[in-house]
Design an enzyme around this catalytic site. Structure first.
Site, PDB file in Angstrom:
ATOM      1  N   LEU A 207      19.317  85.574  34.825  1.00 19.67           N
ATOM      2  CA  LEU A 207      20.275  83.888  33.923  1.00 19.67           C
ATOM      3  C   LEU A 207      21.132  83.722  35.387  1.00 19.67           C
ATOM      4  O   LEU A 207      21.456  84.165  35.974  1.00 19.67           O
ATOM      5  CB  LEU A 207      20.808  84.442  32.950  1.00 19.67           C
ATOM      6  CG  LEU A 207      20.613  84.805  31.972  1.00 19.67           C
ATOM      7  CD1 LEU A 207      21.806  85.032  30.599  1.00 19.67           C
ATOM      8  CD2 LEU A 207      19.805  83.220  30.856  1.00 19.67           C
ATOM      9  N   HIS A 208      20.636  81.772  35.572  1.00 15.69           N
ATOM     10  CA  HIS A 208      21.710  81.006  36.494  1.00 15.69           C
ATOM     11  C   HIS A 208      21.507  79.597  35.877  1.00 15.69           C
ATOM     12  O   HIS A 208      22.232  79.358  36.845  1.00 15.69           O
ATOM     13  CB  HIS A 208      21.279  81.913  38.028  1.00 15.69           C
ATOM     14  CG  HIS A 208      20.080  80.965  37.917  1.00 15.69           C
ATOM     15  ND1 HIS A 208      18.617  81.279  37.958  1.00 15.69           N
ATOM     16  CD2 HIS A 208      19.877  79.822  38.418  1.00 15.69           C
ATOM     17  CE1 HIS A 208      17.436  80.322  37.670  1.00 15.69           C
ATOM     18  NE2 HIS A 208      18.683  79.610  38.718  1.00 15.69           N
ATOM     19  N   ARG A 209      20.941  79.533  34.939  1.00 11.93           N
ATOM     20  CA  ARG A 209      21.048  77.564  35.187  1.00 11.93           C
ATOM     21  C   ARG A 209      22.328  77.327  34.823  1.00 11.93           C
ATOM     22  O   ARG A 209      23.098  78.340  33.866  1.00 11.93           O
ATOM     23  CB  ARG A 209      19.816  77.399  33.841  1.00 11.93           C
ATOM     24  CG  ARG A 209      18.482  77.914  34.221  1.00 11.93           C
ATOM     25  CD  ARG A 209      17.624  76.331  34.859  1.00 11.93           C
ATOM     26  NE  ARG A 209      17.183  76.710  35.476  1.00 11.93           N
ATOM     27  CZ  ARG A 209      17.090  76.398  37.009  1.00 11.93           C
ATOM     28  NH1 ARG A 209      17.820  76.199  37.386  1.00 11.93           N
ATOM     29  NH2 ARG A 209      15.854  77.251  37.330  1.00 11.93           N
ATOM     30  N   ASP A 286      15.846  82.084  32.497  1.00 13.06           N
ATOM     31  CA  ASP A 286      16.097  80.139  32.603  1.00 13.06           C
ATOM     32  C   ASP A 286      15.515  80.607  33.969  1.00 13.06           C
ATOM     33  O   ASP A 286      15.695  79.090  34.299  1.00 13.06           O
ATOM     34  CB  ASP A 286      17.515  79.816  32.323  1.00 13.06           C
ATOM     35  CG  ASP A 286      18.480  80.614  33.714  1.00 13.06           C
ATOM     36  OD1 ASP A 286      18.159  81.386  34.358  1.00 13.06           O
ATOM     37  OD2 ASP A 286      19.836  80.625  32.524  1.00 13.06           O
TER      38      ASP A 286
END
Ligand code: UD1
Ligand code: UDP
Length: 369
Positions: A207-209, A286
């Site tokens: 996850l990094h958005r 994501d």
């Protein structure tokens, strides 16, 4: 005839596996010299150097050391630093990849110096302008000379924006070239053993958005959902530096780190990471790249986003867009063996770099005569 000079722009983790196959294909050609320009957007060893090693790329010819910052700081610093290099070397073409800040920044530098720009991964649209990447895609495609697309939806998006058909060429997905180039080493890597994971009995999480990780309540909800599914399906979470910072800042790190079904690690190199993806029951993500890799491999992908600029991964592949509260039911579907495997999109076949080089050669050697 003098050899042509091409700059390949690489900035951040998802760029390296797109630039590598092109670098190797151009290095093997007898008409062109390719130089890698690393803008330095990603700089930690495990976000950058590890990929040069795994993908067998040489040291960049230029390192701009732009580093982190706000969007304007990063874009502006990249333009200023790259303009100096581009003015000095006057490459015959600049290839930009993906949708990061350097993609738009270096495309603008090239366009204003009248140097032809090729955009690899052109035409993708999420139609969500709150995503910084969507702005980068729109800007880059509007000013590029060659638009290399991965899928028919991308061709369609460009045509609908009025791009002349002769600029668009569907070359396929270059990430698959990198995977196939390293498949033997990926399959031989002992990453599962290293982390005590059993094949098909865990999910890989990334996850990094900003929309998922920068808001406290959103990230807290996601953490809660991951904790809830971990007793059913162990989770391997390779934490992006942005996400790590937020988890710590919001006081959410300890709960994840202490959960028996969750393994938290630093970001992994490409070979190790792809070994884990290949053996996973699912990916929860994501990431743009992971949506594509899982489609190619037929592995269920649960994408925690409201939209995707990669719709073929949903219509043809194994990807589905989900809200956090839908995760548990999706995991049950996967465990019950009810997730469709999907099929591989056309031209996601390991031959994309060859098609890009063919297109560039035609453009530089034939059109300039
Ligand atoms: C960037 C891209 C995004 C891409 C992602 C891939 C843009 C607008 N965003 O997002 O499209 O999906 O890379 O991973 O170009 N940091 C480190 N070490 C590093 C790099 C970053 O600690 O080597 C930390 C810094 O605190 C930095 C933060 O991560 O401020 C965010 O980095 P940045 O490159 O600005 O954006 P990403 O979220 O990585
Ligand atoms: N990746 C990796 N190690 C990790 C996480 C990701 O090697 O710990 C690779 C993987 O191949 C993925 C790619 O990096 O497809 C893209 O990364 P990221 O999710 O950062 O960027 P995005 O594709 O969302 O722009």
């Amino acid at each position: 005839m003098p050899r042509k000079l091409v700059h390949l722009i690489a900035a951040a983790r998802p760029n390296f596996m797109k630039v590598a196959p092109l670098h190797h294909a151009l290095a093997a050609s007898d008409w062109c010299d390719a130089r890698i320009v690393h803008t330095g957007q990603h700089y930690d060893a495990n976000m950058s150097d590890a990929f040069f090693r795994d993908l067998r790329m040489p040291e960049p010819a230029h390192h701009l050391e732009v580093g982190s910052g706000t969007h304007a700081e990063q874009t502006g610093r990249t333009m200023i630093a790259y303009e100096t290099v581009a003015m000095r070397e006057r490459p015959d073409a600049i290839v930009v990849v993906g949708d990061v800040n350097a993609t738009a920044a270096c495309a603008m530098v090239g366009a204003k110096l009248s140097i032809p720009v090729a955009h690899l991964e052109a035409g993708l649209r999420s139609r969500d302008r709150s995503m910084p990447e969507e702005i980068n895609r729109l800007v880059t495609d509007a000013i590029s000379d060659l638009l290399w697309t991965p899928s028919p939806d991308a061709d369609e998006n460009l045509r609908a924006e009025g791009v002349p058909a002769e600029k668009i060429e569907r070359i396929g997905n270059i990430m698959i070239d990198s995977f196939e180039m390293l498949r033997a080493r990926i399959e031989a890597a002992a990453t599962r053993e290293r982390f005590g994971l059993e094949a098909k009995r865990y999910a890989v999480v990334t996850l990094h958005r900003p929309s998922n990780v920068d808001d406290r309540a959103t990230l807290a909800e996601l953490v809660e959902r991951l904790l809830a599914i971990s007793p059913r399906l162990p989770l391997f979470f390779a934490v992006h530096p942005r996400t790590r910072r937020r988890l710590e800042e919001f006081g959410l790190w300890a709960a994840l780190a202490g959960a028996p079904g969750i393994t938290l690690t630093e970001p992994l190199g490409y070979i190790e990471f792809m070994n884990l993806v290949c053996g996973a029951a699912a990916a929860i993500t994501d990431s743009g790249g992971v949506q594509e890799e899982t489609t190619y491999l037929g592995i269920p992908c649960l994408t925690l986003r409201e939209n995707t600029e990669r719709p073929v991964t949903v219509t043809e592949g194994s990807n589905r867009l989900l809200k956090p509260q839908e995760l548990e039911a999706a995991v049950e579907e996967i465990l019950a063996g009810r997730w469709p495997r999907g099929r591989r999109p056309e031209r996601w076949d390991g031959g994309t770099a060859g098609r890009a080089v063919g297109s560039l050669k035609r453009y530089l050697l034939e059109k300039s005569i």
